[in-house]
Design an enzyme around this catalytic site. Structure first.
Site, PDB file in Angstrom:
ATOM      1  N   GLU A 195      44.865  30.914  43.115  1.00  0.00           N
ATOM      2  CA  GLU A 195      44.389  29.622  42.610  1.00  0.00           C
ATOM      3  C   GLU A 195      45.538  28.652  42.307  1.00  0.00           C
ATOM      4  O   GLU A 195      45.319  27.430  42.286  1.00  0.00           O
ATOM      5  CB  GLU A 195      43.503  29.840  41.375  1.00  0.00           C
ATOM      6  CG  GLU A 195      42.200  30.532  41.745  1.00  0.00           C
ATOM      7  CD  GLU A 195      41.352  30.981  40.572  1.00  0.00           C
ATOM      8  OE1 GLU A 195      40.121  30.850  40.647  1.00  0.00           O
ATOM      9  OE2 GLU A 195      41.906  31.489  39.571  1.00  0.00           O
ATOM     10  N   GLY A 217      31.477  31.161  40.860  1.00  0.00           N
ATOM     11  CA  GLY A 217      30.220  31.556  41.473  1.00  0.00           C
ATOM     12  C   GLY A 217      29.196  30.458  41.239  1.00  0.00           C
ATOM     13  O   GLY A 217      29.039  29.974  40.116  1.00  0.00           O
ATOM     14  N   ASP A 271      31.309  31.803  45.986  1.00  0.00           N
ATOM     15  CA  ASP A 271      30.200  32.756  46.198  1.00  0.00           C
ATOM     16  C   ASP A 271      28.998  32.277  45.393  1.00  0.00           C
ATOM     17  O   ASP A 271      29.096  31.311  44.646  1.00  0.00           O
ATOM     18  CB  ASP A 271      30.621  34.167  45.740  1.00  0.00           C
ATOM     19  CG  ASP A 271      31.024  34.180  44.278  1.00  0.00           C
ATOM     20  OD1 ASP A 271      32.229  34.036  43.993  1.00  0.00           O
ATOM     21  OD2 ASP A 271      30.153  34.286  43.403  1.00  0.00           O
ATOM     22  N   MET A 274      35.132  33.184  34.698  1.00  0.00           N
ATOM     23  CA  MET A 274      35.562  34.136  33.681  1.00  0.00           C
ATOM     24  C   MET A 274      36.659  33.600  32.746  1.00  0.00           C
ATOM     25  O   MET A 274      37.243  34.390  32.007  1.00  0.00           O
ATOM     26  CB  MET A 274      36.039  35.438  34.366  1.00  0.00           C
ATOM     27  CG  MET A 274      34.966  36.087  35.220  1.00  0.00           C
ATOM     28  SD  MET A 274      35.530  37.536  36.140  1.00  0.00           S
ATOM     29  CE  MET A 274      35.841  38.698  34.819  1.00  0.00           C
ATOM     30  N   GLU A 275      36.927  32.293  32.805  1.00  0.00           N
ATOM     31  CA  GLU A 275      38.048  31.780  32.005  1.00  0.00           C
ATOM     32  C   GLU A 275      37.819  30.429  31.331  1.00  0.00           C
ATOM     33  O   GLU A 275      38.377  30.174  30.236  1.00  0.00           O
ATOM     34  CB  GLU A 275      39.314  31.648  32.879  1.00  0.00           C
ATOM     35  CG  GLU A 275      39.860  32.930  33.453  1.00  0.00           C
ATOM     36  CD  GLU A 275      39.195  33.354  34.774  1.00  0.00           C
ATOM     37  OE1 GLU A 275      38.512  32.491  35.391  1.00  0.00           O
ATOM     38  OE2 GLU A 275      39.336  34.505  35.193  1.00  0.00           O
TER      39      GLU A 275
HETATM   40  O1  OS5 Z   1      39.128  35.072  37.761  1.00  0.00           O
HETATM   41  C1  OS5 Z   1      37.900  35.676  38.069  1.00  0.00           C
HETATM   42  C2  OS5 Z   1      36.799  34.682  37.877  1.00  0.00           C
HETATM   43  N1  OS5 Z   1      36.891  33.856  39.055  1.00  0.00           N
HETATM   44  C3  OS5 Z   1      35.779  32.935  39.287  1.00  0.00           C
HETATM   45  C4  OS5 Z   1      34.566  33.531  39.950  1.00  0.00           C
HETATM   46  C5  OS5 Z   1      33.577  34.278  39.315  1.00  0.00           C
HETATM   47  N2  OS5 Z   1      33.434  34.723  38.054  1.00  0.00           N
HETATM   48  C6  OS5 Z   1      32.323  35.441  37.754  1.00  0.00           C
HETATM   49  N3  OS5 Z   1      31.366  35.737  38.648  1.00  0.00           N
HETATM   50  C7  OS5 Z   1      31.459  35.290  39.920  1.00  0.00           C
HETATM   51  N4  OS5 Z   1      30.494  35.578  40.805  1.00  0.00           N
HETATM   52  C8  OS5 Z   1      32.600  34.532  40.288  1.00  0.00           C
HETATM   53  N5  OS5 Z   1      32.984  33.960  41.456  1.00  0.00           N
HETATM   54  C9  OS5 Z   1      34.189  33.348  41.251  1.00  0.00           C
HETATM   55  C10 OS5 Z   1      37.279  34.727  40.138  1.00  0.00           C
HETATM   56  C11 OS5 Z   1      37.795  35.998  39.543  1.00  0.00           C
HETATM   57  C12 OS5 Z   1      36.819  37.125  39.804  1.00  0.00           C
HETATM   58  S1  OS5 Z   1      37.423  38.733  39.477  1.00  0.00           S
HETATM   59  C13 OS5 Z   1      38.044  39.100  41.064  1.00  0.00           C
HETATM   60  C14 OS5 Z   1      38.886  40.349  41.079  1.00  0.00           C
HETATM   61  C15 OS5 Z   1      39.356  40.625  42.473  1.00  0.00           C
HETATM   62  C16 OS5 Z   1      40.509  41.573  42.532  1.00  0.00           C
HETATM   63  N6  OS5 Z   1      40.559  42.736  41.947  1.00  0.00           N
HETATM   64  N7  OS5 Z   1      41.698  43.316  42.254  1.00  0.00           N
HETATM   65  N8  OS5 Z   1      42.343  42.520  43.046  1.00  0.00           N
HETATM   66  C17 OS5 Z   1      41.659  41.419  43.260  1.00  0.00           C
HETATM   67  C18 OS5 Z   1      43.647  42.869  43.622  1.00  0.00           C
HETATM   68  C19 OS5 Z   1      44.824  42.505  42.742  1.00  0.00           C
HETATM   69  C20 OS5 Z   1      45.952  43.294  42.778  1.00  0.00           C
HETATM   70  C21 OS5 Z   1      47.071  42.963  41.992  1.00  0.00           C
HETATM   71  C22 OS5 Z   1      47.037  41.831  41.186  1.00  0.00           C
HETATM   72  C23 OS5 Z   1      45.913  41.057  41.162  1.00  0.00           C
HETATM   73  C24 OS5 Z   1      44.818  41.389  41.946  1.00  0.00           C
END
Ligand code: OS5
Length: 238
Positions: free
Chosen positions: A12, A82, A200, A176-177
């Site tokens: 982001e 989302g 999404d 989520m923030e």
């Molecule tokens: O920051 C989180 C919230 N963001 C907005 C979002 C959201 N929130 C809630 N529900 C939804 N349907 C949403 N759509 C968009 C996006 C983000 C979601 S949590 C994503 C986690 C993905 C992830 N997990 N592990 N990795 C990526 C790999 C990784 C490895 C090392 C360091 C960082 C990530």
């Protein structure tokens, strides 16, 4: 002027940092409290950029550091969300009118869902920043929706949870923030706004859609955030 820009994930903030690199702006880095802060000089103004890591607690740390340590006078959040509202589709851009925490529940004591005593269920974004965003959108011919954003420490990926958040909070998008940044900025009296592009639809295929569109949606929000900085008086040749 010092403006802070927060994203949750590295994807982001990368388009922002790359844009400033491309413009040849002098950049310094400082690590504090588990985050890297990029201090970028744009003429007489400074912009601080950091990704907080995922979730409300991390975003609250980053917002607090930007305000109390670096002295940021305005905070912009840029990232993805989302979509809850039926007519929001991947890539659409939304600015928060107000934000709430959908995972706050002390209803056992008779409080409404999302409400914390001495705080509020909803915190409004800064009216002047939001008005400026709409002016910018009109100027560059970009569609900008305004709506309610619900934040919580959950990735929403089910029709039933999605419907519950819409019913309880009238939310248009979920992430989520944002609400935790709103709480911090409100507590310090710092104007803020939250931009989110849809990655999404918070439904059963949200994880797949998120993986596919995170990068492109993050760019939509970042590009608009740069236009906001320009409108705030930053000398940017965009
Ligand atoms: O920051 C989180 C919230 N963001 C907005 C979002 C959201 N929130 C809630 N529900 C939804 N349907 C949403 N759509 C968009 C996006 C983000 C979601 S949590 C994503 C986690 C993905 C992830 N997990 N592990 N990795 C990526 C790999 C990784 C490895 C090392 C360091 C960082 C990530």
């Amino acid at each position: 002027m010092k403006v802070g820009i927060i994203g949750a994930m590295v994807e982001e903030v990368t388009p922002l940092i790359e844009a400033f690199r491309g413009l040849g702006c002098p950049t310094a880095q400082e690590n504090l409290g588990g985050n890297t802060y990029y201090k970028i000089s744009v003429g007489a103004n400074e912009v601080y950029i950091a990704y907080s890591k995922i979730g409300k607690v991390h975003a609250a740390i980053t917002a607090s550091v930007m305000i109390a340590h670096f002295g940021c006078e305005k905070i912009l959040f840029s990232g993805v969300a989302g979509g809850l509202a039926k007519d929001l589709k991947v890539g659409d851009l939304l600015i928060a009118s107000k934000l709430c925490q959908h995972d706050v529940d002390i209803s056992a004591f008779g409080h409404p869902l999302g409400f914390i005593p001495e705080s509020a269920t909803f915190i409004a974004a800064d009216a002047e920043l939001n008005a400026l965003a709409h002016k910018v959108a009109k100027l560059i011919g970009k569609e900008l929706r305004e709506g309610v954003i619900a934040s919580g420490d959950q990735f929403i990926a089910s029709e039933s949870k999605k419907a519950w958040i819409i019913k309880e909070f009238g939310a248009d998008a979920v992430e989520m923030e944002g609400a935790s940044v709103a709480v911090v900025c409100n507590a310090f009296g710092v104007p803020f706004c939250v931009f989110r592009s849809i990655s999404d639809s918070a439904d059963g295929s949200a994880d797949v859609s998120f993986d596919e569109f995170l990068e492109s949606a993050a760019k939509v929000s970042a590009q608009f955030t740069l236009q906001m900085l320009k409108a705030l008086g930053y000398a940017l040749e965009l």
